[in-house]
Motif scaffolding. Sequence first.
Motif, PDB file in Angstrom:
ATOM      1  N   ALA A 264       0.835  -1.208   0.000  1.00 57.66           N
ATOM      2  CA  ALA A 264       0.000   0.000   0.000  1.00 57.66           C
ATOM      3  C   ALA A 264       0.867   1.255   0.000  1.00 57.66           C
ATOM      4  N   ARG A 265       1.926   1.240   0.805  1.00 59.39           N
ATOM      5  CA  ARG A 265       2.830   2.388   0.852  1.00 59.39           C
ATOM      6  C   ARG A 265       3.539   2.575  -0.492  1.00 59.39           C
ATOM      7  N   TRP A 266       3.996   1.469  -1.074  1.00 61.41           N
ATOM      8  CA  TRP A 266       4.681   1.545  -2.360  1.00 61.41           C
ATOM      9  C   TRP A 266       3.740   2.039  -3.456  1.00 61.41           C
ATOM     10  N   ALA A 267       2.514   1.484  -3.476  1.00 62.71           N
ATOM     11  CA  ALA A 267       1.539   1.901  -4.489  1.00 62.71           C
ATOM     12  C   ALA A 267       1.169   3.371  -4.319  1.00 62.71           C
TER      13      ALA A 267
ATOM     14  N   GLN B 222       3.819  10.074  -7.309  1.00 63.74           N
ATOM     15  CA  GLN B 222       4.786  10.543  -8.302  1.00 63.74           C
ATOM     16  C   GLN B 222       4.135  10.721  -9.672  1.00 63.74           C
ATOM     17  N   TRP B 223       3.256   9.802 -10.050  1.00 67.51           N
ATOM     18  CA  TRP B 223       2.601   9.906 -11.355  1.00 67.51           C
ATOM     19  C   TRP B 223       1.605  11.060 -11.388  1.00 67.51           C
TER      20      TRP B 223
ATOM     21  N   GLY C 230       2.617  14.795 -11.967  1.00 65.95           N
ATOM     22  CA  GLY C 230       2.818  15.239 -13.339  1.00 65.95           C
ATOM     23  C   GLY C 230       1.532  15.544 -14.081  1.00 65.95           C
ATOM     24  N   GLN C 231       0.390  15.331 -13.425  1.00 74.01           N
ATOM     25  CA  GLN C 231      -0.905  15.581 -14.051  1.00 74.01           C
ATOM     26  C   GLN C 231      -1.460  16.929 -13.586  1.00 74.01           C
ATOM     27  N   THR C 232      -2.369  17.483 -14.365  1.00 76.86           N
ATOM     28  CA  THR C 232      -2.980  18.774 -14.022  1.00 76.86           C
ATOM     29  C   THR C 232      -4.182  18.546 -13.118  1.00 76.86           C
ATOM     30  N   LEU C 233      -3.887  18.188 -11.877  1.00 74.41           N
ATOM     31  CA  LEU C 233      -4.937  17.944 -10.888  1.00 74.41           C
ATOM     32  C   LEU C 233      -4.717  18.835  -9.679  1.00 74.41           C
TER      33      LEU C 233
ATOM     34  N   LEU D 271      -6.941  10.507  -4.291  1.00 75.04           N
ATOM     35  CA  LEU D 271      -6.669   9.324  -5.110  1.00 75.04           C
ATOM     36  C   LEU D 271      -5.586   8.450  -4.480  1.00 75.04           C
ATOM     37  N   VAL D 272      -4.552   9.076  -3.921  1.00 76.19           N
ATOM     38  CA  VAL D 272      -3.491   8.307  -3.260  1.00 76.19           C
ATOM     39  C   VAL D 272      -4.053   7.546  -2.067  1.00 76.19           C
TER      40      VAL D 272
END
Length: 262
Positions: free
Chosen positions: A31-34, A40-41, A44-47, A55-56
């Motif tokens: 869970a921590r890794w995911a 990180q992903w 890079g998004q416009t959120l 979401l995390v």
Amino acid sequence: MAMETVTQYAVQYGMQAIVAVGIFSVGILLARWAGNLAQQWLEGQTLEPPVRMLLVRVIKIVVLLFTAVIALDALGVPIAPLVAGIGVAGVGIGLALQGVLSNVMAGLSIIFTKPYKVGEHISLLDVHGDVVMIDIFSTTLMHPDHSRVVVPNRKIVGEILHNFGTIRQLHLTVEVSYKTDLNQALALVQDILSSHAHVLKEPAPVIGVSRLGHPAITIAVEPWAKVVHYGSLQGELSKTIVERFRSAQIEFPAPPVAPTSA
């Protein structure tokens, strides 16, 4: 007798418990890794930051729930009745937390549709202020008197909202006598606005005669400024206009004299 019973249960379920704990421990690490990978992903998004955070958290919770179910199954716990019980409990919790859930849904709607952003000035529900925080449950406004206004998100969605953006237009007026050279007065106002650092050049200020009254002509002065300068700029411009008009010997109309009783 009791010792034998404990030993029997330890032998029978000990290995299952160790396996279940191991599975859940691996699930925590996964869970921590995911979550870190998703963070990180998403960066890079416009959120908006609240969306990324939500979401995390959802990804972490899903991984933990999945591994918890596997761990319970390894422990010998019947999964089907447990899932049914969780479903019933979820319905009850949902009914009890209708207000909270409606705030969450409204918050997601605000974050995705973006009717306003942090740093903009908005007015709704008879309150107004600069948006300083948007989270899942509420929106926080900074009032001009530096107090904070916390508005539940469910109160915002569906209401009429006035979004000023990051700039606001000032609405100032100055009265001059009918003897005034209006071209001179308007030129002075234009010079004051163009020389002030906090008055925006675009959109261009609106200056002109707005009313022919008695006993004065009213000049409208409507420049634009950033939201952060709006409050202080009104007083600064008013003071400068009065001083410059006096230096140019532009007359202000005398206040009407109240009639005296006989």
